[in-house]
Design a protein around this motif. Structure first.
Motif, PDB file in Angstrom:
ATOM      1  N   UNK A  86       0.825  -1.208   0.000  1.00  0.00           N
ATOM      2  CA  UNK A  86       0.000   0.000   0.000  1.00  0.00           C
ATOM      3  C   UNK A  86       0.859   1.257   0.000  1.00  0.00           C
ATOM      4  N   UNK A  87       2.038   1.184   0.632  1.00  0.00           N
ATOM      5  CA  UNK A  87       2.881   2.371   0.718  1.00  0.00           C
ATOM      6  C   UNK A  87       3.448   2.791  -0.633  1.00  0.00           C
ATOM      7  N   UNK A  88       3.300   1.935  -1.649  1.00  0.00           N
ATOM      8  CA  UNK A  88       3.791   2.299  -2.983  1.00  0.00           C
ATOM      9  C   UNK A  88       2.986   3.432  -3.600  1.00  0.00           C
ATOM     10  N   UNK A  89       1.798   3.735  -3.043  1.00  0.00           N
ATOM     11  CA  UNK A  89       0.987   4.825  -3.584  1.00  0.00           C
ATOM     12  C   UNK A  89       1.712   6.160  -3.459  1.00  0.00           C
ATOM     13  N   UNK A  90       2.568   6.295  -2.440  1.00  0.00           N
ATOM     14  CA  UNK A  90       3.314   7.546  -2.271  1.00  0.00           C
ATOM     15  C   UNK A  90       4.267   7.776  -3.434  1.00  0.00           C
ATOM     16  N   UNK A  91       4.928   6.719  -3.862  1.00  0.00           N
ATOM     17  CA  UNK A  91       5.841   6.843  -5.000  1.00  0.00           C
ATOM     18  C   UNK A  91       5.075   7.129  -6.285  1.00  0.00           C
ATOM     19  N   UNK A  92       3.882   6.521  -6.432  1.00  0.00           N
ATOM     20  CA  UNK A  92       3.061   6.781  -7.615  1.00  0.00           C
ATOM     21  C   UNK A  92       2.607   8.245  -7.646  1.00  0.00           C
ATOM     22  N   UNK A  93       2.185   8.750  -6.490  1.00  0.00           N
ATOM     23  CA  UNK A  93       1.757  10.148  -6.420  1.00  0.00           C
ATOM     24  C   UNK A  93       2.924  11.092  -6.712  1.00  0.00           C
ATOM     25  N   UNK A  94       4.100  10.734  -6.231  1.00  0.00           N
ATOM     26  CA  UNK A  94       5.272  11.583  -6.485  1.00  0.00           C
ATOM     27  C   UNK A  94       5.602  11.649  -7.970  1.00  0.00           C
ATOM     28  N   UNK A  95       5.564  10.491  -8.637  1.00  0.00           N
ATOM     29  CA  UNK A  95       5.867  10.467 -10.072  1.00  0.00           C
ATOM     30  C   UNK A  95       4.835  11.266 -10.862  1.00  0.00           C
ATOM     31  N   UNK A  96       3.565  11.135 -10.478  1.00  0.00           N
ATOM     32  CA  UNK A  96       2.513  11.867 -11.185  1.00  0.00           C
ATOM     33  C   UNK A  96       2.659  13.373 -10.972  1.00  0.00           C
ATOM     34  N   UNK A  97       2.958  13.771  -9.730  1.00  0.00           N
ATOM     35  CA  UNK A  97       3.125  15.196  -9.443  1.00  0.00           C
ATOM     36  C   UNK A  97       4.334  15.768 -10.169  1.00  0.00           C
ATOM     37  N   UNK A  98       5.392  14.970 -10.281  1.00  0.00           N
ATOM     38  CA  UNK A  98       6.579  15.435 -10.993  1.00  0.00           C
ATOM     39  C   UNK A  98       6.276  15.661 -12.467  1.00  0.00           C
ATOM     40  N   UNK A  99       5.411  14.830 -13.040  1.00  0.00           N
ATOM     41  CA  UNK A  99       5.058  14.991 -14.446  1.00  0.00           C
ATOM     42  C   UNK A  99       4.170  16.215 -14.662  1.00  0.00           C
ATOM     43  N   UNK A 100       3.193  16.405 -13.783  1.00  0.00           N
ATOM     44  CA  UNK A 100       2.234  17.496 -13.959  1.00  0.00           C
ATOM     45  C   UNK A 100       2.820  18.850 -13.582  1.00  0.00           C
TER      46      UNK A 100
END
Length: 419
Positions: A86-100
């Protein structure tokens, strides 16, 4: 084990060996050779099993295999049987925020000459706010009305992209009569809310709505050392309800440390007396930890700041500061001014919270009010239409009754004539 040796066989006698000791040594050598042969035989068997195992591994490795890439901080499933991921969601959110990327809209309000543009350039260490050109005509130097000027920049630091918009308000407080000079600023803030609302209620709205809402308003207080002016009180009282306000004492190097502390205390008392709630608002603290951090910030407000985009060498280090006869005032030195606290509040610790309060509190208040006004307008139009329709139906009902009454009167008049 000695191969071919039996207990009943006589001792072998090797040529040239006559004594018992030589026979014993020869027998030991034979036994040693037998043991060596057994060891090599076992090694050959083990090597064969290893070769078979490596062949099986090679056959499996030839199959196509596409491993799932693991992000930073992710654990393998083999390491912990109870791990879900479940903690992998933080890395997913970080990658998405870096793109946007991110957006930040700052408004600066104050009289001319208080260093608004210089402070913005100091805050982001770049020319994000343009200094006004000096006009030859003194009358053109001061705008007759409050103007709204915005400039946007794309800033990138360590792979993080941010669109920064600085909104300046030249002409505020520069007139002899400053009555209602805050109205153009409030209208601009509400116009940005309205533009965002119209994008939201569209049937085919954009995947990501451009955010032009003002996230924070930095209000510059003149370093008089006495108290707030009525204009300062009225402006912050009105606009604190629609935007996050952070008051700062401009050009704080003109005050002594004692004057600065006394001025800050006076301003805090006047803010409380007039019911002005500046950022961070106490009612929006989420938990005890936030309340403890924000209480320390509220004790320092307003920040006494000094801005400068000039670099100087101090003890071999490049620093931003203001050079005087008595030395260099270091902008980022907390012993000289409180610029570092303002920078941390706006950028390093509370940037996302400022944007969240803008979206969930100030914009939401405006949205509810506008939707209620729209619904009330529709209801009033419907009621007016129904009233007109009912009036028209009443007139139609009155016409047959009037005709019937006229007929009865005519019959009565005819009978009276006959009699």
């Amino acid at each position: 084990m000695l191969l071919g040796w039996r207990s009943c066989d006589p001792l072998w006698v090797w040529p040239g060996s006559s004594s018992r000791s030589s026979l014993a040594s020869q027998a030991g050598a034979v036994i040693q050779k037998g043991r060596e042969w057994e060891r090599r035989k076992k090694e050959r068997k083990g090597l064969g099993s290893e070769v078979n195992l490596s062949h099986s591994n090679m056959s499996e490795s030839t199959k196509p295999h596409h491993p799932i890439p693991q992000g930073k901080g992710e654990k393998s499933q083999g390491g912990d049987f109870s791990y879900v991921g479940i903690d992998a969601i933080l890395e997913q959110m970080r990658r998405k925020a870096m793109k946007q990327g991110f957006e930040l809209n700052l408004m600066v309000v104050g009289q001319s000459g208080l260093g608004k543009s210089t402070l913005m350039n100091t805050l982001f260490k770049s020319k994000v706010s343009r200094n006004k050109s000096v006009q030859s005509n003194p009358e053109e130097r001061i705008p007759k009305t409050v103007e709204i000027k915005s400039i946007s920049h794309d800033i990138e630091e360590k792979g993080v992209r941010m669109k920064l918009t600085v909104i300046d308000t030249p002409g505020f407080g520069d007139q002899i009569n400053n009555e209602n000079c805050w109205q153009p600023i409030m209208k601009f803030i509400n116009d940005q809310y309205e533009a965002y609302l119209q994008e939201e209620i569209n049937i085919n709205r954009k995947k990501r709505i451009p955010d032009s809402r003002v996230h924070c308003c930095i209000y510059f207080i003149p370093p008089t050392g006495h108290c707030l002016r009525p204009l300062d009180v009225e402006f912050m009282r009105r606009l604190s309800k629609v935007v996050n306000i952070v008051p700062v004492i401009a050009k704080a190097d003109t005050l002594t440390l004692e004057e600065r502390d006394s001025f800050k205390q006076t301003i805090r008392e006047e803010l409380r007396a007039n019911g002005i709630d500046v950022y961070p608002q106490k009612e929006f603290d989420e938990d005890a930890e936030d309340r403890m951090i924000n209480d320390k910030i509220r004790e320092m407000i307003p920040f006494a700041v000094v801005g400068s985009d000039q670099e100087y060498q101090v003890n071999g280090k490049r620093l931003l500061g203001r050079k005087t006869k008595w030395g260099i005032i270091e902008v980022e030195n907390i012993a000289h001014c409180e610029f570092a606290y303002l920078r941390d509040l706006l950028i390093r610790t509370h940037m996302q919270n400022i944007k969240d309060i803008t979206g969930s509190i100030h914009y939401e208040t405006y949205r509810v009010r506008r939707l209620n006004e729209s619904n009330g307008h529709v209801i009033s139009q419907t009621s007016d239409h129904m009233a007109v329709q009912s009036k028209a139906n009443g007139q139609l009902e009155e016409q047959p009754s009037a005709l019937q009454a006229n007929g009865v009167a005519a019959q009565h008049e005819a009978l009276s004539h006959e009699m």
